[in-house]
Design a protein around this motif. Structure first.
Motif, mmCIF file in Angstrom:
data_model
loop_
_atom_site.group_PDB
_atom_site.id
_atom_site.type_symbol
_atom_site.label_atom_id
_atom_site.label_comp_id
_atom_site.label_asym_id
_atom_site.label_seq_id
_atom_site.Cartn_x
_atom_site.Cartn_y
_atom_site.Cartn_z
ATOM 1 N N UNK A 1 -23.558 35.239 26.749
ATOM 2 C CA UNK A 1 -21.984 35.883 26.428
ATOM 3 C C UNK A 1 -21.174 34.625 25.459
ATOM 4 N N UNK A 2 -21.229 33.635 26.136
ATOM 5 C CA UNK A 2 -20.842 32.213 25.569
ATOM 6 C C UNK A 2 -21.076 32.273 24.085
ATOM 7 N N UNK A 3 -22.493 32.345 23.676
ATOM 8 C CA UNK A 3 -22.796 32.050 22.302
ATOM 9 C C UNK A 3 -22.219 33.254 21.485
ATOM 10 N N UNK A 4 -22.228 34.514 21.992
ATOM 11 C CA UNK A 4 -21.851 35.559 21.175
ATOM 12 C C UNK A 4 -20.304 35.127 21.022
ATOM 13 N N UNK A 5 -19.467 34.910 21.978
ATOM 14 C CA UNK A 5 -17.966 34.468 21.820
ATOM 15 C C UNK A 5 -17.795 33.592 20.693
ATOM 16 N N UNK A 6 -18.628 32.357 20.867
ATOM 17 C CA UNK A 6 -18.539 31.287 19.850
ATOM 18 C C UNK A 6 -18.921 31.981 18.514
ATOM 19 N N UNK A 7 -19.736 32.722 18.271
ATOM 20 C CA UNK A 7 -19.952 33.278 16.788
ATOM 21 C C UNK A 7 -18.821 34.014 16.448
ATOM 22 N N UNK A 8 -18.159 34.959 17.465
ATOM 23 C CA UNK A 8 -17.217 35.650 17.047
ATOM 24 C C UNK A 8 -15.823 35.071 16.941
ATOM 25 N N UNK A 9 -15.788 33.749 17.439
ATOM 26 C CA UNK A 9 -14.640 32.715 17.172
ATOM 27 C C UNK A 9 -14.743 32.269 15.607
ATOM 28 N N UNK A 10 -15.946 32.154 15.341
ATOM 29 C CA UNK A 10 -16.454 31.317 13.835
ATOM 30 C C UNK A 10 -16.174 32.498 12.957
ATOM 31 N N UNK A 11 -16.582 33.653 13.258
ATOM 32 C CA UNK A 11 -16.432 34.907 12.291
ATOM 33 C C UNK A 11 -14.984 35.162 11.925
ATOM 34 N N UNK B 1 -2.650 39.398 9.071
ATOM 35 C CA UNK B 1 -3.458 40.242 9.829
ATOM 36 C C UNK B 1 -3.147 39.608 11.349
ATOM 37 N N UNK B 2 -3.286 40.524 12.242
ATOM 38 C CA UNK B 2 -3.130 40.288 13.607
ATOM 39 C C UNK B 2 -4.770 39.460 14.287
ATOM 40 N N UNK B 3 -4.730 38.384 14.669
ATOM 41 C CA UNK B 3 -5.706 37.857 15.258
ATOM 42 C C UNK B 3 -6.402 38.247 16.580
ATOM 43 N N UNK B 4 -6.433 39.483 16.897
ATOM 44 C CA UNK B 4 -6.770 40.072 18.111
ATOM 45 C C UNK B 4 -8.258 39.730 18.304
ATOM 46 N N UNK B 5 -9.071 39.999 17.338
ATOM 47 C CA UNK B 5 -10.553 39.604 17.388
ATOM 48 C C UNK B 5 -10.820 38.146 17.841
ATOM 49 N N UNK B 6 -9.945 37.265 17.124
ATOM 50 C CA UNK B 6 -10.158 35.964 17.592
ATOM 51 C C UNK B 6 -10.066 35.688 19.045
ATOM 52 N N UNK B 7 -8.745 36.191 19.549
ATOM 53 C CA UNK B 7 -8.368 36.109 20.942
ATOM 54 C C UNK B 7 -9.534 36.626 21.833
ATOM 55 N N UNK B 8 -9.958 37.643 21.704
ATOM 56 C CA UNK B 8 -11.013 38.447 22.292
ATOM 57 C C UNK B 8 -12.409 37.401 22.271
ATOM 58 N N UNK B 9 -12.753 37.154 21.177
ATOM 59 C CA UNK B 9 -13.704 36.229 21.102
ATOM 60 C C UNK B 9 -13.522 34.734 21.844
ATOM 61 N N UNK B 10 -12.214 34.312 21.908
ATOM 62 C CA UNK B 10 -12.109 33.018 22.685
ATOM 63 C C UNK B 10 -12.215 33.383 24.253
ATOM 64 N N UNK B 11 -11.693 34.257 24.771
ATOM 65 C CA UNK B 11 -11.866 34.693 25.941
ATOM 66 C C UNK B 11 -13.191 35.130 26.312
ATOM 67 N N UNK B 12 -13.844 35.746 25.339
ATOM 68 C CA UNK B 12 -15.381 35.795 25.666
ATOM 69 C C UNK B 12 -16.347 34.855 25.820
ATOM 70 N N UNK B 13 -16.046 33.692 24.991
ATOM 71 C CA UNK B 13 -16.720 32.459 24.969
ATOM 72 C C UNK B 13 -16.334 31.746 26.331
ATOM 73 N N UNK B 14 -15.001 31.813 26.620
ATOM 74 C CA UNK B 14 -14.780 31.064 28.036
ATOM 75 C C UNK B 14 -15.153 31.614 29.229
#
Length: 83
Positions: free
Chosen positions: A19-29, A44-57
Motif C-alpha cells: 500500500x505504501x509503495x503504491x501510494x509513493x508511486x502515485x505521489x510521484x506520478x 488542475x485540482x491535485x486530488x489524486x496527489x492528496x489521495x496518494x499521500x494518504x495512501x502512502x501514509x
C-alpha cells in the motif's frame, strides 16, 4: 501459535508495504502530471496527489504498527513472492 503470529505479522506488514509503495508511486506520478499541466498553462485540482499521500501514509502506519521498518516489510514481500 507463535509461528502463526509471526506469519500474520509478516503478511500484514507486507500488505502495508505494498500500500505504501503504491501510494509513493502515485505521489510521484501525480507530481509529474501537475508539473506538466502547470507548464502547459492549465490549472488542475491535485486530488489524486492528496489521495496518494494518504495512501502512502496509511501503508507506512500499517507497517510501523507491526513493529517493522518499510524496507524490512518490502523485503519480506519479495521473499514470499520468490519463495
Amino acid at each position: 501459535m507463535r509461528k502463526t503470529r509471526q506469519v500474520i505479522s509478516v503478511m500484514v506488514a507486507g500488505f502495508g508495504a505494498v500500500v505504501a509503495i503504491v501510494g509513493m508511486l502515485g505521489v510521484v506520478i501525480s507530481v509529474v502530471m501537475l508539473v506538466v499541466e502547470y507548464t502547459n498553462g492549465e490549472e488542475s485540482e491535485p486530488a489524486v496527489l492528496y489521495l496518494s499521500l494518504v495512501l502512502a501514509l496509511v501503508g507506512w502506519v500499517i507497517v510501523r504498527l507491526t513493529g517493522r521498518r518499510l524496507r524490512d516489510a518490502a523485503s519480506a514481500v519479495m521473499d514470499l513472492l520468490t519463495w
